[in-house]
Write an enzyme that holds these catalytic residues in place. Structure first.
Site, PDB file in Angstrom:
ATOM      1  N   SER A 219       0.862  -1.194  -0.205  1.00 27.89           N
ATOM      2  CA  SER A 219       0.044  -0.045  -0.132  1.00 27.89           C
ATOM      3  C   SER A 219       0.878   0.795   0.176  1.00 27.89           C
ATOM      4  CB  SER A 219      -0.795   0.117   1.296  1.00 27.89           C
ATOM      5  OG  SER A 219      -1.900   0.558   1.142  1.00 27.89           O
ATOM      6  N   GLU A 351      -9.030  -6.036  -4.234  1.00 31.21           N
ATOM      7  CA  GLU A 351      -8.332  -4.961  -2.791  1.00 31.21           C
ATOM      8  C   GLU A 351     -10.069  -4.110  -2.745  1.00 31.21           C
ATOM      9  OE1 GLU A 351      -5.316  -4.119  -2.201  1.00 31.21           O
ATOM     10  OE2 GLU A 351      -3.760  -4.914  -4.144  1.00 31.21           O
ATOM     11  N   HIS A 456      -7.655  -5.501   0.005  1.00 29.68           N
ATOM     12  CA  HIS A 456      -6.638  -5.121   0.893  1.00 29.68           C
ATOM     13  C   HIS A 456      -6.230  -5.386   1.662  1.00 29.68           C
ATOM     14  CE1 HIS A 456      -4.241  -1.356  -0.582  1.00 29.68           C
ATOM     15  NE2 HIS A 456      -4.231  -1.366   0.487  1.00 29.68           N
TER      16      HIS A 456
END
Length: 553
Positions: A219, A351, A456
């Site tokens: 990320s 995600e 995610h």
């Protein structure tokens, strides 16, 4: 992505930081140390602990003061100490809302943590991780990224830093302050480069090889890795890199950064010539002001859209200042400074379900295809029908929520990842390897019957090999995102072995996993990581062709 409320963004982009801090991840908490371990680094002796075959050193200072007259500047020199400094507790994270089970955040936050099988003279590969949380949150102490299992099970050394974030790490003052503040828009990135320099000077004392260092991050940590891949200050200190669910194709321009600085000064009623008043404002007050500014994430979605990036004032992240960050990391081309450094890049298949979970969004999973069109039209306008048509043709059994998750996930993290892979290939240097993480969690998004899939941040505990049965033989706990299925242990082992082999050799490989060919523009091979890994050539071909036709890739 439209400008969003800063508080929403802070909660979103704590990502691994917020999510990992909220619950256990299926591995046991630290028990009493087997013994204390001492070693000597270039500033003095430190004491860590040995736990179950791993030596752990926490809260080791790698830089000096960055508060007071050092705010927005390079750190003061780190002063040596006498005696033995305790390194058994995590150091303070950067300024942000308080973090569960961690010290109180502090402006002075330059600490790092080391996990090693042994402080000996071995030359193990070093895996240097930059935490997620956008550029505004997170720390090197998040539970899901504990380095013990990687060190123990794969004979590597793991290092993670805390570093400046948000306004205190990325406020651009170069155009209104003096030469002492050169590079001010990238202080947080220079902190990480200092951590890499510390590794180069000290990691041999921890059984690590200073000449075999892999940088990686998820990320915001992926975006940080993208920047490090471009930075002269970091270049001497690493050999390979992995960018995970955070493709930093473009960063903030000087023009946008200067506009953000002007916006901040106006909010504080400070004239540009009086900018030094910022040095006297308590850090907590600056953090509160940071939360009031509008913000567009510097790397999530539309990373290729120059026009949108240049309009997006109000946020804090790395600045393409031509010196510390000489170019956008992967625009218009891959950085020549890392031409010969192998690269991993990729994203998780689902995600978006993380963000739905975080926002408590249940309505998106009740929509039909008419509702899907209404949901996507504000973002994609006249292109909405074409996108939906493409995804339904490529995935004939997909429901409307499935298509929504697929479009949102690839737009957020996939398009930038493919762009990075393509531009690295075109450079003609070291290989690049493209992946998708696809292990499916059965856990449902609360309030729905829709499974999280591969959200995610779920990859963090998997790649750190923290999805394994407890070593004491007790029953496994439910994984925060990964669920209860014991198959997750197999997927975690695959992921961790691929990454540690890449750290060791520059080519990812693992037992019971097919050979992973480097990405190329003919076959476009992609490794899908799961309980059974597979190479898929030209994956998402129809979908990516449409994104290209729409000018999004």
């Amino acid at each position: 992505m439209n400008i969003i409320d800063r508080r929403v963004f802070l909660s979103q982009l704590s990502l691994a930081g917020a999510a990992a801090a909220t619950a256990g991840f299926g591995f046991t908490s630290a028990r009493r140390p087997d013994e204390f371990i001492e070693t000597e680094i270039n500033t003095g002796k430190i004491k860590g602990v040995r736990n179950d075959g791993v030596n752990v050193f926490k809260g080791v200072p790698y830089g000096g003061k960055i508060s007071g007259d050092r705010r927005f500047r390079r750190p003061a020199p780190l002063q040596p100490w006498t005696g033995v400094r305790d390194a058994t507790q995590f150091g303070a994270p950067a300024m942000q809302p308080p973090r569960r089970n961690e010290p109180a955040p502090s402006e002075d936050c330059l600490f790092l943590n080391v996990w090693t099988p042994e402080n000996d003279n071995r030359k193990r590969p070093v895996m240097f991780y930059s935490h997620g949380g956008g550029f505004v949150g997170g720390s090197g102490a998040s539970q899901s990224q504990d380095g013990s299992n990687l060190a123990r099970n794969f004979d590597v050394v793991v290092v993670q830093t805390n570093h400046r974030l948000g306004l205190l790490g990325f406020l651009y003052l170069d155009e209104i302050a003096g030469p002492e503040y050169a590079g001010s828009g990238n202080m947080g990135m220079l902190d990480i480069a200092d951590g890499l320099k510390w590794v180069n000077q000290n990691i041999a004392q921890f059984g690590g090889d200073p000449d075999n260092v892999m940088i990686f991050g998820e990320s915001g940590g992926g975006a940080k890795t993208s920047c490090l891949y471009t930075m002269p200050a970091a270049a001497p200190y690493f050999n390979k890199a992995s960018i995970e669910s955070g493709p930093g194709v473009r960063m903030t321009t000087k023009e946008t950064a200067a506009e953000t600085t002007a916006m901040l000064l106006k909010e504080l009623n400070i004239a540009a010539k009086d900018w030094k008043k910022l040095l006297n404002i308590p850090a907590a007050d600056l953090l509160a002001m940071q939360a009031k500014l509008p913000f567009v994430p510097p790397f999530i979605e539309k990373t290729n859209n120059r026009e949108a990036m240049q309009r997006s004032a109000g946020g804090f992240g790395p600045v393409v200042d031509g010196v510390v960050l000489p170019q956008h990391p992967f625009d218009p081309v891959a950085p020549d400074i890392s031409r010969n450094k192998p690269l991993l890049v990729g994203w998780n298949e689902d995600e978006h379900t993380f963000f739905a979970w975080e926002r408590k969004d249940t309505e998106s999973f009740k929509i039909d295809f008419e509702g899907l069109k209404k949901k996507l039209e504000p973002r994609y306008g006249e292109n909405t029908d074409k996108l939906i048509e493409t995804y339904r043709k490529a995935n004939p059994n997909a429901s409307a929520p499935d298509v929504f998750v697929a479009i949102s996930s690839i737009a957020m993290m996939g398009l930038g990842s493919v762009t990075i892979a393509e531009r690295k290939v075109k450079q003609g240097g070291a290989p690049v390897y493209l992946y998708n993480f696809g292990y499916k969690s059965e856990k449902k998004i609360p309030g729905t019957d829709y499974a999280m899939g591969t959200p995610h941040a779920m990859d963090i505990s998997f790649k750190f090999n923290n999805e394994i049965p407890p070593r004491d033989g007790s029953a496994p706990k439910e994984s925060f995102f990964g669920g209860n299925n014991p198959d997750r242990f197999v997927a975690s082992n695959h992921f961790a072995e691929l990454w540690t082999t890449f750290a060791r050799t520059g080519k990812p490989a693992a037992k019971d996993v097919p050979e992973w060919p480097a990405y190329n523009l003919k076959d476009r091979p992609t490794m899908r990581i799961d309980t059974k890994c597979e190479i898929i050539n030209d994956r998402f071909a129809q979908e990516l062709a449409t994104w290209r036709a729409l000018g999004k890739l």
